[in-house]
Design a protein around this motif. Structure first.
Motif, mmCIF file in Angstrom:
data_model
loop_
_atom_site.group_PDB
_atom_site.id
_atom_site.type_symbol
_atom_site.label_atom_id
_atom_site.label_comp_id
_atom_site.label_asym_id
_atom_site.label_seq_id
_atom_site.Cartn_x
_atom_site.Cartn_y
_atom_site.Cartn_z
ATOM 1 N N MET A 251 -33.561 29.202 -24.372
ATOM 2 C CA MET A 251 -32.574 28.167 -24.653
ATOM 3 C C MET A 251 -33.068 27.235 -25.748
ATOM 4 S SD MET A 251 -30.844 25.326 -22.089
ATOM 5 C CE MET A 251 -32.330 24.308 -22.049
ATOM 6 N N GLY A 252 -34.333 26.841 -25.676
ATOM 7 C CA GLY A 252 -34.895 25.975 -26.704
ATOM 8 C C GLY A 252 -34.849 26.618 -28.077
ATOM 9 N N ALA A 253 -35.182 27.916 -28.144
ATOM 10 C CA ALA A 253 -35.126 28.624 -29.423
ATOM 11 C C ALA A 253 -33.701 28.654 -29.957
ATOM 12 C CB ALA A 253 -35.653 30.043 -29.248
ATOM 13 N N ALA A 254 -32.729 28.896 -29.076
ATOM 14 C CA ALA A 254 -31.329 28.944 -29.510
ATOM 15 C C ALA A 254 -30.839 27.575 -29.960
ATOM 16 C CB ALA A 254 -30.462 29.483 -28.382
ATOM 17 N N LEU A 255 -31.305 26.502 -29.314
ATOM 18 C CA LEU A 255 -30.897 25.159 -29.722
ATOM 19 C C LEU A 255 -31.456 24.802 -31.095
ATOM 20 C CD1 LEU A 255 -31.176 23.192 -26.351
ATOM 21 C CD2 LEU A 255 -29.085 23.827 -27.581
ATOM 22 N N VAL A 256 -32.696 25.205 -31.370
ATOM 23 C CA VAL A 256 -33.260 24.988 -32.705
ATOM 24 C C VAL A 256 -32.451 25.761 -33.745
ATOM 25 C CG1 VAL A 256 -35.287 25.353 -34.177
ATOM 26 C CG2 VAL A 256 -35.572 24.516 -31.838
ATOM 27 N N ALA A 257 -32.092 26.993 -33.398
ATOM 28 C CA ALA A 257 -31.258 27.785 -34.313
ATOM 29 C C ALA A 257 -29.912 27.116 -34.527
ATOM 30 C CB ALA A 257 -31.067 29.196 -33.757
ATOM 31 N N ALA A 258 -29.325 26.535 -33.478
ATOM 32 C CA ALA A 258 -28.045 25.847 -33.613
ATOM 33 C C ALA A 258 -28.169 24.651 -34.547
ATOM 34 C CB ALA A 258 -27.549 25.400 -32.238
ATOM 35 N N PHE A 259 -29.291 23.957 -34.480
ATOM 36 C CA PHE A 259 -29.521 22.827 -35.375
ATOM 37 C C PHE A 259 -29.624 23.291 -36.822
ATOM 38 C CE2 PHE A 259 -32.773 20.393 -37.705
ATOM 39 C CZ PHE A 259 -32.116 19.170 -37.808
ATOM 40 N N LEU A 266 -23.016 27.594 -30.953
ATOM 41 C CA LEU A 266 -24.281 28.194 -30.541
ATOM 42 C C LEU A 266 -25.012 27.298 -29.559
ATOM 43 C CD1 LEU A 266 -26.340 30.426 -30.723
ATOM 44 C CD2 LEU A 266 -27.211 29.421 -32.843
ATOM 45 N N ALA A 267 -24.951 25.988 -29.783
ATOM 46 C CA ALA A 267 -25.587 25.060 -28.850
ATOM 47 C C ALA A 267 -24.951 25.145 -27.468
ATOM 48 C CB ALA A 267 -25.500 23.635 -29.398
ATOM 49 N N VAL A 268 -23.616 25.242 -27.443
ATOM 50 C CA VAL A 268 -22.912 25.375 -26.159
ATOM 51 C C VAL A 268 -23.322 26.669 -25.462
ATOM 52 C CG1 VAL A 268 -20.655 25.688 -25.084
ATOM 53 C CG2 VAL A 268 -20.963 23.955 -26.858
ATOM 54 N N GLY A 269 -23.394 27.758 -26.231
ATOM 55 C CA GLY A 269 -23.811 29.028 -25.647
ATOM 56 C C GLY A 269 -25.223 28.979 -25.108
ATOM 57 N N ALA A 270 -26.111 28.313 -25.833
ATOM 58 C CA ALA A 270 -27.500 28.205 -25.383
ATOM 59 C C ALA A 270 -27.595 27.432 -24.071
ATOM 60 C CB ALA A 270 -28.337 27.526 -26.457
ATOM 61 N N VAL A 271 -26.869 26.331 -23.976
ATOM 62 C CA VAL A 271 -26.883 25.531 -22.745
ATOM 63 C C VAL A 271 -26.273 26.317 -21.587
ATOM 64 C CG1 VAL A 271 -25.979 23.454 -21.643
ATOM 65 C CG2 VAL A 271 -26.883 23.341 -23.977
ATOM 66 N N ALA A 272 -25.187 27.050 -21.856
ATOM 67 C CA ALA A 272 -24.560 27.852 -20.803
ATOM 68 C C ALA A 272 -25.544 28.872 -20.244
ATOM 69 C CB ALA A 272 -23.317 28.552 -21.360
ATOM 70 N N MET A 273 -26.306 29.519 -21.118
ATOM 71 C CA MET A 273 -27.303 30.495 -20.648
ATOM 72 C C MET A 273 -28.407 29.820 -19.853
ATOM 73 S SD MET A 273 -30.572 31.795 -21.180
ATOM 74 C CE MET A 273 -30.994 31.089 -22.770
ATOM 75 N N GLY A 274 -28.795 28.601 -20.236
ATOM 76 C CA GLY A 274 -29.937 27.949 -19.608
ATOM 77 C C GLY A 274 -29.650 27.310 -18.266
ATOM 78 N N ILE A 275 -28.384 27.147 -17.918
ATOM 79 C CA ILE A 275 -28.048 26.458 -16.664
ATOM 80 C C ILE A 275 -28.657 27.179 -15.460
ATOM 81 C CG2 ILE A 275 -26.156 25.897 -15.085
ATOM 82 C CD1 ILE A 275 -24.441 25.260 -17.532
ATOM 83 N N ALA A 343 -39.220 33.889 -32.224
ATOM 84 C CA ALA A 343 -40.636 34.124 -32.503
ATOM 85 C C ALA A 343 -41.409 32.814 -32.512
ATOM 86 C CB ALA A 343 -40.787 34.844 -33.846
ATOM 87 N N LEU A 344 -40.824 31.783 -33.124
ATOM 88 C CA LEU A 344 -41.501 30.487 -33.190
ATOM 89 C C LEU A 344 -41.729 29.912 -31.798
ATOM 90 C CD1 LEU A 344 -42.571 28.159 -34.917
ATOM 91 C CD2 LEU A 344 -40.245 27.221 -34.943
ATOM 92 N N ALA A 345 -40.696 29.965 -30.946
ATOM 93 C CA ALA A 345 -40.812 29.399 -29.601
ATOM 94 C C ALA A 345 -41.830 30.151 -28.756
ATOM 95 C CB ALA A 345 -39.445 29.405 -28.922
ATOM 96 N N SER A 346 -41.788 31.488 -28.802
ATOM 97 C CA SER A 346 -42.663 32.275 -27.932
ATOM 98 C C SER A 346 -44.117 32.261 -28.396
ATOM 99 C CB SER A 346 -42.169 33.718 -27.847
ATOM 100 O OG SER A 346 -42.157 34.320 -29.126
ATOM 101 N N VAL A 347 -44.352 31.986 -29.680
ATOM 102 C CA VAL A 347 -45.730 31.880 -30.176
ATOM 103 C C VAL A 347 -46.234 30.447 -30.056
ATOM 104 C CG1 VAL A 347 -47.215 32.104 -32.210
ATOM 105 C CG2 VAL A 347 -45.511 33.850 -31.728
ATOM 106 N N LEU A 348 -45.355 29.475 -30.352
ATOM 107 C CA LEU A 348 -45.760 28.072 -30.332
ATOM 108 C C LEU A 348 -46.157 27.607 -28.939
ATOM 109 C CD1 LEU A 348 -46.040 25.762 -32.353
ATOM 110 C CD2 LEU A 348 -43.734 25.027 -31.733
#
Length: 578
Positions: A251-259, A266-275, A343-348
């Motif tokens: 979800m965090g990776a998708a939110l960064v992508a949405a930004f 995309l932000a709405v979709g990311a939050v929906a998946m993370g609930i 990739a950034l989220a899973s490595v960071l």
């Protein structure tokens, strides 16, 4: 030192590749379509007939492989036992069913078992009358393997810039040749487990749905994919408790992508998946007896990378390359941005101090090494085969302009790199394994456990024995996956420390485990007698070994004088010799 340098270089490369278009105020999705970009998958024409047939062939081959490759796993005594309980009793259990009929706490944290896929398998077995082992290891493995291949094809259609079918084949080939790493291990060789289904089926679909949510535009298709993401998040924690840490990272990776894409959808979709994962994580944190106590051990970053990627240099190298170049490999737009952010989220998350912090909050230290799964590495490797020719004319000018003429060689070099890596570093999943082992190919579909021990357990189940039984370790492990009419003294040695019971009983289990294993020194008579009485063992068995006479003598002196042979086991119970 080499690992730290590689980690920093990977993070830096991904960040720069993501920020470069954003700083120029031309996010990857904005402006005119790039010359090598294909339309979004939902608007693209359907795949050609040979691609459809090719996917079906790969699906059939993977399904057959999943049924014939034999790899037993040490986690199954817990997972399969939950299915067996539901199949035999018709209801789910909240407490332990390996050591006892719900007398003790669950050996996994003592909290609510939020994963429900094992219960589903148990329900299918209960309603069909088919043994849980058959449903789990044959039916579920075949069905999940087919879905895993379809999920990779779905993601390839959404992310690949060109040569979609070749990208798909490259991704599947990479997984089939990753036998020395957990990337290959969390594939069809263990596909019956919920956490592996999550990695192999659900995660690729989530990245595909997120991509379509951004690209579809306002309308029913976008709303439908948001609902799919909500359902995927719920299915996530139904498959594995690891969703509580995987979900927020994705979800965090998708939110960064949405930004970066300036995409509210995309932000709405990311939050929906993370609930779903977040809510399930809160439930675990509130009701697990281990969270908030002494923090479990966290695997260091280097060892986590080694466990995921393996130690075969060519395969590790190509994984690191695609992680660093992740924003360049997929089709421009949401696909490239989501790939880079994943990739950034899973490595960071492997940065110093992050894993211990997550462990302190969630108590999930033993599973945090799995964070690298949040990036679809296999798909990124496959995308090298679809790499378009880069347009370097606007980047290289002046004296560097002649270098731009090498652009046509880039896709060729990528294909050569992939093929050479597979040829030199590939280790087939049917002959190598990175977990459990050994891996073999059986002559027919069979349960993926110790089949020799299974024969002894089947014969034991035909007797009238019930209650607590002592068997050699191999048979005790299999017993939990076959029936809950009997309970082994030690289904798996690691679980002893997780059961909340008096110390005297824990000591008794360890004494009897040493007795039944017939390895090393046989415990003293006084300890054996006390342990058998403490746990109220109804039947005690051992296997032919140099110490079998001493073991049977200990049992006889403890009052277990009624001897019998069950399969390869020599057993004794209280009473007179039969």
């Amino acid at each position: 030192a080499a690992f730290r340098i590689g980690w920093v270089a990977t993070v830096a490369a991904v960040v720069l590749l993501l920020l470069w278009p954003w700083q120029r105020r031309t996010p990857p999705s904005a402006g005119r379509t790039h010359a090598t970009e294909i339309p979004p998958s939902d608007a693209a024409p359907g795949p050609r007939l040979f691609e459809d047939l090719g996917v079906l062939v790969v699906m059939a081959g993977s399904t057959l492989a999943a049924m014939f490759i034999h790899l037993a796993d040490t986690d199954d005594p817990y997972y399969v036992n939950r299915s067996v309980w539901v199949a035999e009793h018709g209801n789910a259990a909240l407490r332990d069913t390996m050591f006892s009929p719900e007398v003790y706490n669950s050996p996994y944290g003592g909290g609510i078992p939020i994963a429900s896929v094992e219960a589903l398998i148990g329900v299918i077995a209960h309603m069909s009358g088919i043994r849980v082992g058959t449903v789990t290891y044959i039916l579920a493995s075949a069905g999940a393997a087919a879905l895993a291949v379809w999920a990779m094809w779905r993601l390839a259609r959404v992310w690949a810039p060109r040569r979609v079918f070749l990208v798909f084949l490259g991704s599947i080939a990479f997984l089939m040749l990753s036998g020395d790493s957990m990337l290959g291990n969390f594939w069809i060789v263990r596909i019956w487990q919920g956490k592996v289904m999550a990695v192999a089926i659900l995660m690729p679909l989530i990245w595909a749905y997120l991509t379509v949510v951004h690209e579809a535009g306002p309308g029913p298709r976008r709303r439908w994919n948001v609902w799919l993401l909500l359902m995927a998040g719920i299915a996530f924690f139904g498959l594995t408790p690891t969703a509580a840490v995987w979900g927020p990272v994705m979800m965090g990776a998708a939110l960064v992508a949405a930004f970066l894409l300036r995409s509210k959808a995309l932000a709405v979709g990311a939050v929906a998946m993370g609930i779903g994962p977040i809510v399930s994580g809160l439930v675990v944190a509130l009701f697990s007896s281990e969270v908030g106590g002494e923090a479990p051990v966290v695997l260091p970053a280097y060892e986590s990378f080694v466990r995921i990627l393996g130690e075969t240099a060519p395969m590790v190298a190509i994984c690191l390359v695609v992680l660093a170049l992740s924003p360049l490999l997929p089709r421009r737009g949401a696909a490239a941005t989501l790939a880079g952010c994943s990739a950034l989220a899973s490595v960071l998350i492997f940065a110093p101090g992050i894993l211990p912090l997550v462990n302190t909050v969630t108590g999930s230290g033993p599973i945090l090494w799995r964070m690298l799964y949040c990036t679809p590495i296999a798909m990124l490797v496959g995308l090298l085969l679809g790499l378009p020719r880069p347009d370097l004319r606007g980047v290289l000018a002046g004296r560097l302009a002649p270098i731009a003429r090498l652009a046509p060689a880039v896709p060729v070099a990528a294909v050569v790199l992939v093929v050479a890596t597979f040829a030199v570093g590939g280790r087939p999943i049917w002959s190598h394994t990175g977990h459990g082992g050994p891996v073999t190919v059986s002559s027919s579909p069979e349960w993926k456990l110790d089949v020799e021990a299974l024969e002894d357990v089947r014969l034991l189940d035909e007797t009238d024995v019930s209650g607590v039984v002592l068997l050699p370790p191999r048979q005790m492990k299999v017993l939990t996956m076959y029936t809950t009419d009997m309970f082994p003294v030690v289904p798996r040695k690691w679980f002893i420390g997780n059961i909340e019971e008096p110390r005297a009983q824990k000591r008794a289990r360890r004494v009897l485990y040493a007795l039944a294993s017939a390895e090393g020194r046989v415990p003293k008579q006084k300890l054996v007698t006390r342990a058998l009485e403490s746990l109220d063992v109804t039947l005690a068995c051992t296997w032919p070994s140099p110490t079998i006479k001493k073991v049977m003598a200990r049992l006889g002196n403890a009052g277990y004088t009624r001897q019998m042979t069950i399969g390869a086991l020599r057993c004794a119970s209280r009473g007179t010799t039969g």
